[in-house]
Design a protein around this motif. Structure first.
Motif, PDB file in Angstrom:
ATOM      1  N   SER A  11     -17.520 -10.933 -20.732  1.00  0.00           N
ATOM      2  CA  SER A  11     -16.206 -11.413 -21.163  1.00  0.00           C
ATOM      3  C   SER A  11     -15.504 -10.391 -22.050  1.00  0.00           C
ATOM      4  N   GLU A  15     -12.005  -8.373 -21.298  1.00  0.00           N
ATOM      5  CA  GLU A  15     -10.891  -8.407 -22.235  1.00  0.00           C
ATOM      6  C   GLU A  15     -10.296  -7.013 -22.441  1.00  0.00           C
ATOM      7  N   PRO A  20      -5.228 -10.045 -21.474  1.00  0.00           N
ATOM      8  CA  PRO A  20      -4.329 -11.156 -21.118  1.00  0.00           C
ATOM      9  C   PRO A  20      -2.874 -10.705 -21.072  1.00  0.00           C
ATOM     10  N   ARG A 156     -10.047 -17.377 -17.113  1.00  0.00           N
ATOM     11  CA  ARG A 156      -9.631 -16.297 -16.218  1.00  0.00           C
ATOM     12  C   ARG A 156      -9.593 -16.776 -14.770  1.00  0.00           C
ATOM     13  N   TRP A 173     -10.597 -10.656 -11.866  1.00  0.00           N
ATOM     14  CA  TRP A 173     -10.530 -11.767 -12.823  1.00  0.00           C
ATOM     15  C   TRP A 173      -9.354 -11.483 -13.757  1.00  0.00           C
ATOM     16  N   ASP A 175      -6.342 -12.779 -16.530  1.00  0.00           N
ATOM     17  CA  ASP A 175      -5.971 -13.756 -17.558  1.00  0.00           C
ATOM     18  C   ASP A 175      -4.455 -13.734 -17.685  1.00  0.00           C
TER      19      ASP A 175
END
Length: 325
Positions: A11, A15, A20, A156, A173, A175
Motif C-alpha cells: 500500500s 501511494e 491519489p 483503490r 490500482w 486512487d
C-alpha cells in the motif's frame, strides 16, 4: 502477520507510485502486466511443441511453434496498449443513508485510441466492463455498500484489460479520491413534545388559531363576523346564514435535541435523522441541537441538508481526507 506486513508495504509503495488524484492518466509507470492462467497454459503448450519439433526435427512443427509464439508476443503489446493512455476522471457522488448502496460516477476517455473490454471495480466483487470510443468517452457508476454513517472513502480501484486474446492481464490500482457522505439510517420513533405543546397535541405538528390563511369550512354566523365572509350561496339555498371559516398555522419552534433522547449515540442520531426528514417533508421550521453543534430554526432543503450533514459527521472527521479505507 507476514501477509499483513506485505499488504502494508504494498500500500505504501502504491501511494508513492500512483498517488491519489481526481484524474489519473495510465502510463507505463502505472500499468502492470502478467500472464493469465490461460496464458501460462499457452506457454506450456508452446514449450511442449518446441520439444516435439526438436525431437522429430519437423520443420512444420517449428514453423507452427514460432508462429504461435509471435502471436503471444504481439498479444503482450496489444494488451498493454489497451490501457496505456486511458484517462480516468472521478465524478460527484450523492450522499446516501447507512445501509444503502453508494454510487460513484467515473468517466473514461480514450484519448485517440479505442479501448475494448475495460474492466473496473473492487475485487472480490465482479468488475464492470465498458468499451471506450477512440475520440469519445464512457461513463459508468460503481457501487459500494455504505455500512455506517460518516465519510465512506472508496479503496483503490482495479482497472484491467485482457484484450485481445485473454492470455495476459494488464492492470492498475488507481486512487481517484472517491468519497461519499453517509447519513445515519433513519429510525422511526416519537420525539418529546416541544415547549408549549400540550399533552394532547402531536409533537412536531403546528397548532391552529383563527386567521385568514387556510379555508377550514363553514360555521354558523355570529355577531361581529365580517360581511365579506358570508356564504351567500348557502343562504340562497335555504341553509341559513353561514360564514366561511379560515385558520392559519402558528408553529412552535421545534427543537430536535440530542441530549433529551434516550438510547445509545447511534440510535439517537438515527431517530433525529428520521425526524429531520419528516419535518423537512412538511416544510415545518425546526432546529437541531447536538453537543457542540447548533442549527437555528429554519425550514427548506438547505436546513434539511445542513442537519443531515451534522448528524452524519457527529464525532467523525469533517473531511474525507482524514478517512482511510
Amino acid at each position: 502477520m507476514a501477509a499483513r506486513l506485505f499488504a502494508a508495504r504494498w500500500s505504501r509503495w502504491l501511494e508513492k507510485r500512483i498517488p491519489p488524484a481526481r484524474q489519473v492518466l495510465l502510463n507505463q509507470r502505472r500499468i502492470f502486466i502478467l500472464p493469465t492462467p490461460q496464458g501460462l497454459l499457452f506457454g506450456v503448450a508452446l514449450l511442449l511443441m518446441l520439444l516435439a519439433a526438436i525431437n522429430y526435427q519437423n520443420s512444420l512443427a517449428y514453423g507452427l511453434t514460432f508462429l504461435l509464439l509471435s502471436v503471444g508476443l504481439v498479444a503482450i503489446l496489444h494488451t498493454y496498449r489497451n490501457l496505456a493512455g486511458l484517462q480516468l476522471t472521478a465524478g460527484e457522488a450523492s450522499p446516501v443513508f447507512a445501509g444503502e448502496q453508494a454510487g460513484f460516477r467515473l468517466r473514461l476517455q480514450g484519448n485517440g485510441r479505442a479501448r475494448h473490454d475495460i474492466a473496473l471495480g473492487w475485487p472480490p466483487a465482479p468488475l464492470e466492463r465498458v468499451d471506450v470510443a477512440a475520440d469519445g468517452s464512457a461513463e459508468l457508476e460503481l457501487f459500494l455498500a455504505a455500512k455506517r454513517r460518516g465519510w465512506l472513502r472508496a479503496p483503490r480501484l482495479r482497472v484491467e484489460s485482457r484484450f485481445p486474446l485473454g492470455l495476459l492481464v494488464a492492470w492498475s490500482w488507481v486512487d481517484l479520491d472517491l468519497a461519499v457522505l453517509v447519513y445515519p439510517r433513519p429510525l422511526a420513533g416519537a420525539l418529546p413534545p416541544a415547549p408549549g405543546i400540550g399533552e394532547d397535541e402531536e409533537p412536531g405538528v403546528a397548532a391552529q388559531r383563527s386567521g385568514v390563511d387556510d379555508f377550514q369550512g363553514l360555521r354558523a354566523h355570529q355577531s361581529g363576523d365580517s360581511r365579506r365572509r358570508l356564504h351567500w350561496k348557502a343562504w340562497s339555498r335555504g341553509q341559513g346564514l353561514l360564514v366561511k371559516d379560515f385558520a392559519e398555522l402558528h408553529g412552535h419552534d421545534l427543537w430536535l435535541d440530542f441530549d433529551s433522547l434516550g438510547g445509545d449515540r447511534e440510535a439517537r442520531l438515527s431517530l433525529l435523522c428520521h425526524w429531520v426528514l419528516q419535518l423537512a417533508g412538511r416544510n415545518q421550521p425546526f432546529a437541531l441541537r447536538l453537543p457542540g453543534v447548533l442549527r437555528p430554526p429554519a425550514s427548506g432543503a438547505m436546513q434539511r441538508e445542513a442537519c443531515l450533514r451534522a448528524l452524519a459527521l457527529f464525532g467523525e472527521p469533517a473531511s474525507p481526507a482524514g478517512v482511510r479505507p
